[in-house]
Design a protein around this motif. Structure first.
Motif, mmCIF file in Angstrom:
data_model
loop_
_atom_site.group_PDB
_atom_site.id
_atom_site.type_symbol
_atom_site.label_atom_id
_atom_site.label_comp_id
_atom_site.label_asym_id
_atom_site.label_seq_id
_atom_site.Cartn_x
_atom_site.Cartn_y
_atom_site.Cartn_z
ATOM 1 N N GLN A 56 0.846 -1.187 0.000
ATOM 2 C CA GLN A 56 0.000 0.000 0.000
ATOM 3 C C GLN A 56 0.889 1.246 0.000
ATOM 4 O O GLN A 56 1.953 1.253 0.613
ATOM 5 C CB GLN A 56 -0.886 0.011 1.254
ATOM 6 C CG GLN A 56 -1.730 -1.236 1.393
ATOM 7 C CD GLN A 56 -2.829 -1.109 2.437
ATOM 8 O OE1 GLN A 56 -3.183 -0.025 2.872
ATOM 9 N NE2 GLN A 56 -3.393 -2.244 2.832
ATOM 10 N N HIS A 57 0.438 2.274 -0.682
ATOM 11 C CA HIS A 57 1.150 3.551 -0.681
ATOM 12 C C HIS A 57 0.164 4.678 -0.446
ATOM 13 O O HIS A 57 -1.041 4.475 -0.466
ATOM 14 C CB HIS A 57 1.891 3.753 -2.008
ATOM 15 C CG HIS A 57 2.940 2.727 -2.288
ATOM 16 N ND1 HIS A 57 4.215 2.802 -1.772
ATOM 17 C CD2 HIS A 57 2.899 1.585 -3.013
ATOM 18 C CE1 HIS A 57 4.915 1.758 -2.186
ATOM 19 N NE2 HIS A 57 4.144 0.985 -2.934
ATOM 20 N N GLY A 58 0.712 5.869 -0.239
ATOM 21 C CA GLY A 58 -0.156 7.019 -0.019
ATOM 22 C C GLY A 58 0.177 8.129 -0.999
ATOM 23 O O GLY A 58 1.312 8.594 -1.053
ATOM 24 N N VAL A 76 4.305 12.937 -2.647
ATOM 25 C CA VAL A 76 5.027 12.284 -1.561
ATOM 26 C C VAL A 76 4.273 10.999 -1.231
ATOM 27 O O VAL A 76 3.052 10.956 -1.331
ATOM 28 C CB VAL A 76 5.043 13.219 -0.324
ATOM 29 C CG1 VAL A 76 5.625 12.531 0.891
ATOM 30 C CG2 VAL A 76 5.806 14.503 -0.634
ATOM 31 N N CYS A 77 4.995 9.950 -0.834
ATOM 32 C CA CYS A 77 4.287 8.771 -0.344
ATOM 33 C C CYS A 77 4.056 8.949 1.149
ATOM 34 O O CYS A 77 4.999 9.162 1.906
ATOM 35 C CB CYS A 77 5.077 7.492 -0.575
ATOM 36 S SG CYS A 77 4.220 6.062 0.121
ATOM 37 N N ASN A 78 2.800 8.855 1.577
ATOM 38 C CA ASN A 78 2.562 9.011 3.008
ATOM 39 C C ASN A 78 1.882 7.808 3.647
ATOM 40 O O ASN A 78 1.257 7.918 4.682
ATOM 41 C CB ASN A 78 1.838 10.322 3.327
ATOM 42 C CG ASN A 78 0.417 10.338 2.834
ATOM 43 O OD1 ASN A 78 -0.061 9.364 2.274
ATOM 44 N ND2 ASN A 78 -0.270 11.444 3.058
ATOM 45 N N GLU A 79 2.029 6.650 3.000
ATOM 46 C CA GLU A 79 1.691 5.417 3.716
ATOM 47 C C GLU A 79 2.980 4.632 3.847
ATOM 48 O O GLU A 79 3.674 4.421 2.853
ATOM 49 C CB GLU A 79 0.642 4.601 2.950
ATOM 50 C CG GLU A 79 0.265 3.290 3.629
ATOM 51 C CD GLU A 79 -0.288 3.519 5.034
ATOM 52 O OE1 GLU A 79 0.494 3.366 6.003
ATOM 53 O OE2 GLU A 79 -1.475 3.869 5.161
ATOM 54 N N PHE A 80 3.301 4.196 5.065
ATOM 55 C CA PHE A 80 4.545 3.466 5.286
ATOM 56 C C PHE A 80 4.606 2.257 4.346
ATOM 57 O O PHE A 80 3.692 1.434 4.306
ATOM 58 C CB PHE A 80 4.647 3.003 6.735
ATOM 59 C CG PHE A 80 5.848 2.135 6.964
ATOM 60 C CD1 PHE A 80 7.120 2.679 6.906
ATOM 61 C CD2 PHE A 80 5.710 0.782 7.203
ATOM 62 C CE1 PHE A 80 8.237 1.889 7.082
ATOM 63 C CE2 PHE A 80 6.824 -0.019 7.389
ATOM 64 C CZ PHE A 80 8.085 0.540 7.328
ATOM 65 N N CYS A 81 5.696 2.154 3.584
ATOM 66 C CA CYS A 81 5.777 1.086 2.588
ATOM 67 C C CYS A 81 7.140 0.427 2.611
ATOM 68 O O CYS A 81 7.636 -0.029 1.599
ATOM 69 C CB CYS A 81 5.450 1.644 1.199
ATOM 70 S SG CYS A 81 6.456 3.061 0.744
ATOM 71 N N GLY A 82 7.759 0.428 3.789
ATOM 72 C CA GLY A 82 9.039 -0.263 3.885
ATOM 73 C C GLY A 82 10.176 0.727 4.034
ATOM 74 O O GLY A 82 9.991 1.933 4.120
ATOM 75 N N GLY A 110 12.387 2.116 2.320
ATOM 76 C CA GLY A 110 12.672 3.256 1.438
ATOM 77 C C GLY A 110 11.535 4.259 1.361
ATOM 78 O O GLY A 110 11.563 5.182 0.536
ATOM 79 N N HIS A 111 10.559 4.089 2.212
ATOM 80 C CA HIS A 111 9.352 4.933 2.210
ATOM 81 C C HIS A 111 9.667 6.426 2.084
ATOM 82 O O HIS A 111 9.043 7.152 1.306
ATOM 83 C CB HIS A 111 8.589 4.633 3.507
ATOM 84 C CG HIS A 111 7.504 5.570 3.869
ATOM 85 N ND1 HIS A 111 6.501 5.899 2.996
ATOM 86 C CD2 HIS A 111 7.251 6.236 5.018
ATOM 87 C CE1 HIS A 111 5.664 6.743 3.607
ATOM 88 N NE2 HIS A 111 6.104 6.958 4.829
ATOM 89 N N HIS A 112 10.656 6.887 2.843
ATOM 90 C CA HIS A 112 10.944 8.331 2.866
ATOM 91 C C HIS A 112 11.671 8.801 1.620
ATOM 92 O O HIS A 112 12.009 9.959 1.516
ATOM 93 C CB HIS A 112 11.769 8.649 4.114
ATOM 94 C CG HIS A 112 12.933 7.722 4.273
ATOM 95 N ND1 HIS A 112 12.827 6.527 4.939
ATOM 96 C CD2 HIS A 112 14.188 7.790 3.797
ATOM 97 C CE1 HIS A 112 13.986 5.905 4.896
ATOM 98 N NE2 HIS A 112 14.825 6.638 4.202
ATOM 99 N N LYS A 113 11.970 7.883 0.684
ATOM 100 C CA LYS A 113 12.601 8.326 -0.566
ATOM 101 C C LYS A 113 11.591 8.330 -1.694
ATOM 102 O O LYS A 113 11.921 8.628 -2.839
ATOM 103 C CB LYS A 113 13.742 7.387 -0.932
ATOM 104 C CG LYS A 113 14.901 7.532 0.006
ATOM 105 C CD LYS A 113 16.094 6.794 -0.521
ATOM 106 C CE LYS A 113 17.198 6.824 0.509
ATOM 107 N NZ LYS A 113 18.181 5.772 0.265
ATOM 108 N N MET A 114 10.379 7.973 -1.360
ATOM 109 C CA MET A 114 9.380 7.833 -2.413
ATOM 110 C C MET A 114 8.697 9.174 -2.637
ATOM 111 O O MET A 114 7.726 9.512 -1.978
ATOM 112 C CB MET A 114 8.377 6.753 -1.998
ATOM 113 C CG MET A 114 7.379 6.456 -3.075
ATOM 114 S SD MET A 114 6.563 4.921 -2.727
ATOM 115 C CE MET A 114 5.167 5.069 -3.829
ATOM 116 N N VAL A 115 9.246 9.932 -3.561
ATOM 117 C CA VAL A 115 8.705 11.264 -3.828
ATOM 118 C C VAL A 115 8.956 11.573 -5.296
ATOM 119 O O VAL A 115 9.946 11.113 -5.866
ATOM 120 C CB VAL A 115 9.367 12.307 -2.895
ATOM 121 C CG1 VAL A 115 10.870 12.253 -2.970
ATOM 122 C CG2 VAL A 115 8.887 13.718 -3.189
HETATM 123 CU CU LIG Z 1 5.522 4.994 1.552
#
Ligand SMILES: [Cu+2]
Ligand code: HEM
Ligand SMILES: [Cu+2]
Lengths: 566, 181
Positions: free
Chosen positions: B125-127, B160-166, B168-173
């Protein structure tokens, strides 16, 4: 027949009658709760110092792992262990009854402890960093789910012990008339808990089977719907529990009686009746549901529960006001409040809990629970801002406040450092209020939740958040540390009192027991007639409503300026 | 004390209520009704309602559809990874893939035009979080969510991705451009 099942003692100060086996169980559950709070608190410090972008304490792997553990240790373990203690207290102690099936209650406790250990071992091994929501298909070690299931089964048994105790009390006529309001509130919590744990089982057992490879896949949308059926209703348990504690503290500190039993109990019933699909407000920005479904379920289920909370928010301070006015504090609208015992942590903790829960947690929660407005904050750090106001300021602070009352009567020890205890609720409560407001501010600026790095270091196309977002996270950091200090003082005082507090002389155990009845004087002065007994509270309630209406429509205004969506 | 004692009357539901309580219950109830009616009202008169148009899909099918649009409408690439920037015809269908840990491709839209934005996730899941606009939508694997979006301001946006997805979550932009014609 001198076996422990018949032994009671009466506390000379409070008049509470403790059943020996139940006393041991309440102690065990309360201690387990405080240990969980300690673990969660250490993790909170690390997590908050990492989200404070300027400090950025630990690396991403640790951050996400600690955050998973923080959510679980606090939201599940601290709160639920404490709630089990409250259930036993509200049934056995308040009703002067023996506790049903202490052996089962110990088995429940053992299961819960084993569950916590299994679950946290899985988390700290590092292969279950899935947050407490464990949204599929993000995989965790099977032990993660197994631990949660064991814990939930234990809690379920605890609920049945509570219900069994109510049956025994009734059969053995340990009280006259109906059960007290606080027990009624605890009953509400227990009934909701049973439904909640059932939804938890419906989703966690298949997820466990999926994690061991027995089931091929779990639909993420179905998972979210059922998981939140469990996740949201368990918040309603917390609300029922801490509202009961508010009533109990109003009664203990002020001798306040409910303005009207009918209203307060009716409001508890609303909690039971209107929460089935409250999970909907976690799914407002999800695909796959119709708007009709979202609107219907977020409003009928939630607003009537909101109504109930708004009622309790009035009737608890209202009852205090009436009691204070009867004592002669009748000058103006607020003499009753000014002359309240602000230096007594039992009272100050409770009133901060009530105000913070209503003004910060309640208003933000209803805003978020509006179908279209949800898009503005979904998954931003606004969300943890909201629920730290409900579950930390509301539930946790109420639990802390009642602890100061319980330690002397339950553990037979004086509180150590009473001077420090005076300050603890302010440090923790006000720290948390600033913390939640700053989190909500950051969320309004778009800062994501559960996010290690808002500079996006290493990303190909980073985004720069406005300086205000950084400022907000700085305030989150400072106020979070203050709140952690407040929490640490709570643990220091409770643990210290149990270990080193001056022993209080009490009579020993005997098989003698009293019957719980309405004190005659109180019965005679019972108001409950149609007066206008609490004008000060009413004014505060209107201020609350004004803030609510204003904030609600400010958000609609904001929504009207964003991209068109249809 | 009373909240921890039995009620004065056993039949507590027949007790009268205080005037203050009654007044507050009525006020609070009316407010709950207002809040309820705001939601349908906004569906009729408001311009920001999240579409619920959703289809079942699979990562393979969704990736293929996205690729087709990318092949047709890429106008340039960005970064060393040569991420395509896709500018679909105004009012057309645009596809956005969420996967570990990137949004793909980059979109370029025209201000004031309405697009059908298709969203799906390839793995977890992603945000979807559009910044600084702050519109946030959950993105699920296996579901194709179609939203009609109408950008009302030109400029450079971030997703920005705002659902925790592992890890690398904070690099998902990623970026999104809105241009004036
Ligand atoms: Cu994420
Ligand atoms: C002592 C003060 C506390 C501080 C400073 C604190 C701080 C934080 C921070 C910074 C986050 C991370 C937000 C994010 O990045 O998304 C967080 C998450 C969380 N906290 Fe606390 N917290 C405290 C106490 C509590 C308590 C008492 C509870 C529960 C009763 C609690 C429950 C949670 C939960 C459930 C999460 C969400 C975890 C997730 O997103 O999976 N916290 N907390
Ligand atoms: Cu993601």
């Amino acid at each position: 027949m001198a076996d422990a099942t018949n032994l009671f003692r009466t506390c000379p100060r409070t008049g509470l009658q403790w059943h020996k086996p139940s006393e041991g169980l309440i102690k065990a559950n309360a201690v387990a709760a405080v240990v969980s709070l300690l673990i969660g608190g250490v993790l909170a410090l690390i997590v908050v110092l990492t989200r404070w972008q300027a400090v950025h304490l630990v690396g991403p792997e640790d951050f996400y792992m600690y955050l998973t553990a923080h959510g679980l240790a606090m939201l599940a373990y601290w709160i639920i262990f404490f709630e089990i203690a409250v259930l036993y207290f509200a049934s056995s102690t308040l009703l002067k009854s023996r506790l049903a099936a202490p052996r089962w209650a110990w088995a429940a406790f053992a299961l819960m402890v084993i569950g916590v250990v299994v679950n946290l071992v899985a988390v700290f091994r590092g292969d279950s960093t899935v947050m407490f929501t464990s949204y599929v298909p993000l995989p965790a070690n099977p032990m993660f789910y197994l631990g949660l299931i064991l814990f939930a089964v234990g809690a379920l048994i605890g609920c049945f012990v509570f219900l069994g105790t109510l049956v025994i009390a009734r059969a053995e006529k340990t009280y006259e008339g109906s059960i007290p309001l606080v027990t009624f509130g605890a009953l509400t919590a227990a009934i909701i808990a049973i439904f909640t744990i059932a939804s938890g089982a419906i989703i966690l057992i298949p997820t466990f089977l999926w994690s061991v490879g027995y089931i091929k896949s779990i639909d993420p949308l179905t998972y979210r719907m059922i998981w939140w059926g469990f996740g949201h209703s368990s918040q309603q348990i917390n609300v029922a529990a801490h509202v009961s504690i508010w009533y109990a503290i109003a009664a203990i500190v002020f001798g306040a009686k409910p303005m009207s039993e009918r209203v307060s109990r009716g409001a508890f019933l609303l909690y039971i009746l209107f929460l089935q699909l409250a999970s909907a407000h976690h799914l407002l920005s999800d695909p796959g549901f119709s708007s009709e479904w979202k609107v219907f379920n977020t409003s009928y289920a939630m607003y009537l529960a909101v109504l109930a909370s708004m009622i309790h928010g009035l009737t608890v301070p209202g009852a205090i006001e009436v009691a204070q006015r009867e004592k002669g504090f009748t000058k103006g609208l607020f003499e009753w409040l000014r002359k309240a015992p602000w230096g007594n942590p039992v009272f100050s903790g409770m009133i901060l809990s009530l105000v913070g829960f209503g003004f910060l947690g309640g208003i933000s929660g209803v805003m978020m629970g509006t179908e279209q407005l949800n898009m503005l904050i979904h998954n931003t750090i606004y969300v943890p801002g909201h629920f730290h106001a409900t579950v930390v300021i509301g539930t946790t602070l109420a639990f802390m406040a009642v602890t100061y009352f319980l330690v002397p009567t339950l553990f037979k020890r004086e509180l150590i450092m009473p001077g420090l205890a005076k300050w603890q609720p302010y440090l923790f409560g006000v720290g948390m209020m600033v913390f939640t407001l700053a989190m909500m501010g950051a969320g309004t600026l778009g800062v994501p939740r559960r996010h290690w790095d808002i500079t996006f270091a290493g990303a190909a196309l980073p985004y720069e958040f406005p300086g205000a977002a950084w400022l907000m996270l700085g305030i989150v950091g400072v106020s979070g540390v203050i709140a952690v200090v407040g929490g640490a003082i709570y643990i220091l005082i409770t643990v210290g009192s149990i270990l080193w507090g001056k022993p209080i002389q009490v009579s020993g155990y005997s098989t003698e027991r009293g019957v719980l009845k309405m004190p005659v004087a109180a019965a005679l002065t019972g108001h409950g007639h149609a007066g206008f007994g609490a004008p000060g509270t009413f004014v505060v309630a209107l201020v609350f409503l004004a803030a609510f209406v204003l904030y609600y429509f400010v958000n609609w205004k904001y929504l009207s300026t964003v991209w068109g969506l249809s | 004390m009373s909240a921890i004692h039995p009620p004065a009357q056993r039949i507590w539901w027949k007790q009268p209520l205080d005037k203050i309580e009654l007044a507050w219950i009525l006020i609070a109830f009316v407010w709950c009704l207002v809040m309820f009616f705001m939601m349908p009202y906004w569906h009729v008169y408001g311009k920001q309602n999240l579409s619920n148009e959703t289809y079942r899909t699979t990562p393979e099918i969704f990736a293929k559809k996205t690729q087709e649009v990318v092949d047709k409408h890429t106008v340039r690439t960005e970064t060393e990874e040569k991420i395509p920037v896709v500018r679909p015809p105004a009012g057309g269908d645009v596809y956005l893939i969420a996967r570990l840990w990137a949004w793909w491709p980059i979109l370029e839209l025209e201000k004031g035009k309405t697009y059908r934005l298709h969203l799906s996730a390839m793995d977890y899941q992603h945000g979807f979080s559009l910044q600084p606009e702050n519109i946030n939508v959950q993105v699920l694997p296996g579901y194709e969510h179609v939203m009609n979006v109408t950008p009302n301001r030109s400029g450079e946006y971030a997703i920005v991705c705002n659902e925790f997805c592992g890890i690398g979550h904070h690099k998902m932009v990623s970026k999104l451009y809105v241009v004036d014609k």
